[in-house]
Write an enzyme that holds these catalytic residues in place. Structure first.
Site, short mmCIF file in Angstrom:
data_model
loop_
_atom_site.label_atom_id
_atom_site.label_comp_id
_atom_site.label_asym_id
_atom_site.label_seq_id
_atom_site.Cartn_x
_atom_site.Cartn_y
_atom_site.Cartn_z
N TYR A 1 0.83 -1.20 0.00
CA TYR A 1 0.00 0.00 0.00
C TYR A 1 0.87 1.25 0.00
O TYR A 1 2.05 1.21 0.36
CB TYR A 1 -0.99 0.01 1.17
CG TYR A 1 -0.36 0.20 2.54
CD1 TYR A 1 -0.22 1.48 3.09
CD2 TYR A 1 0.08 -0.88 3.29
CE1 TYR A 1 0.34 1.66 4.34
CE2 TYR A 1 0.63 -0.71 4.53
CZ TYR A 1 0.76 0.56 5.06
OH TYR A 1 1.32 0.73 6.30
N CYS A 2 0.29 2.35 -0.45
CA CYS A 2 0.97 3.65 -0.47
C CYS A 2 -0.06 4.72 -0.13
O CYS A 2 -0.92 4.50 0.72
CB CYS A 2 1.64 3.89 -1.83
SG CYS A 2 0.51 3.92 -3.23
N ARG A 3 -0.02 5.86 -0.78
CA ARG A 3 -1.00 6.92 -0.53
C ARG A 3 -2.25 6.72 -1.37
O ARG A 3 -3.37 6.85 -0.89
CB ARG A 3 -0.40 8.30 -0.77
CG ARG A 3 -1.35 9.45 -0.43
CD ARG A 3 -0.77 10.81 -0.70
NE ARG A 3 -0.21 10.97 -2.03
CZ ARG A 3 -0.92 11.21 -3.13
NH1 ARG A 3 -2.21 11.32 -3.08
NH2 ARG A 3 -0.32 11.33 -4.30
N TYR B 1 -3.34 4.18 1.88
CA TYR B 1 -3.30 4.04 3.34
C TYR B 1 -4.56 4.56 4.00
O TYR B 1 -5.15 3.89 4.84
CB TYR B 1 -2.06 4.78 3.88
CG TYR B 1 -2.04 4.92 5.38
CD1 TYR B 1 -1.84 3.81 6.19
CD2 TYR B 1 -2.23 6.15 6.00
CE1 TYR B 1 -1.83 3.92 7.57
CE2 TYR B 1 -2.21 6.27 7.37
CZ TYR B 1 -2.01 5.16 8.15
OH TYR B 1 -2.00 5.26 9.52
#
Length: 108
Positions: free
Chosen positions: A70-72, A98
């Site tokens: 996952y990231c932004r 996130y």
């Protein structure tokens, strides 16, 4: 009696197998260090997406492990997913952003 024993053995085996499966799930936050330090999912490893190929062995060498990324927004985790797939990791999941994960109670 035999029927009850069979049920207990099967149930115990299923519990053991499910715990082994869950233990094999890995969560990786591929955002920057600043983003990671402002908040991340509990137990998630931190490997920025541009370092994933060089550093994945710090977390696992098991090509069959389920790796959640996952990231932004899901963009960088998608790039990390493609990188890992090209390296032979079979079970990678782009979990997206996130904030969305936090809103849905964290890890799925």
């Amino acid at each position: 009696m035999l029927r009850r024993l069979s049920y207990l053995l099967i149930t115990g085996f299923m519990l053991i197998m499910s715990s082994l499966t869950l233990a094999n799930d890995i969560w990786i936050d591929v955002r920057t260090a600043d983003e990671f330090n402002t908040g991340h999912l509990a137990g998630a490893a931190h490997i920025p997406y541009e370092e994933i190929a060089a550093r994945i062995s710090e977390v696992t060498t098991d090509k069959d492990a389920t790796i959640h990324l996952y990231c932004r927004s899901g963009n960088r985790s998608g790039i990390a997913q493609q990188t890992l797939q090209a390296m032979g990791f079979k079970n990678t999941v782009n979990e997206g952003g996130y904030e969305a994960l936090v809103q849905h109670g964290g890890k799925k």
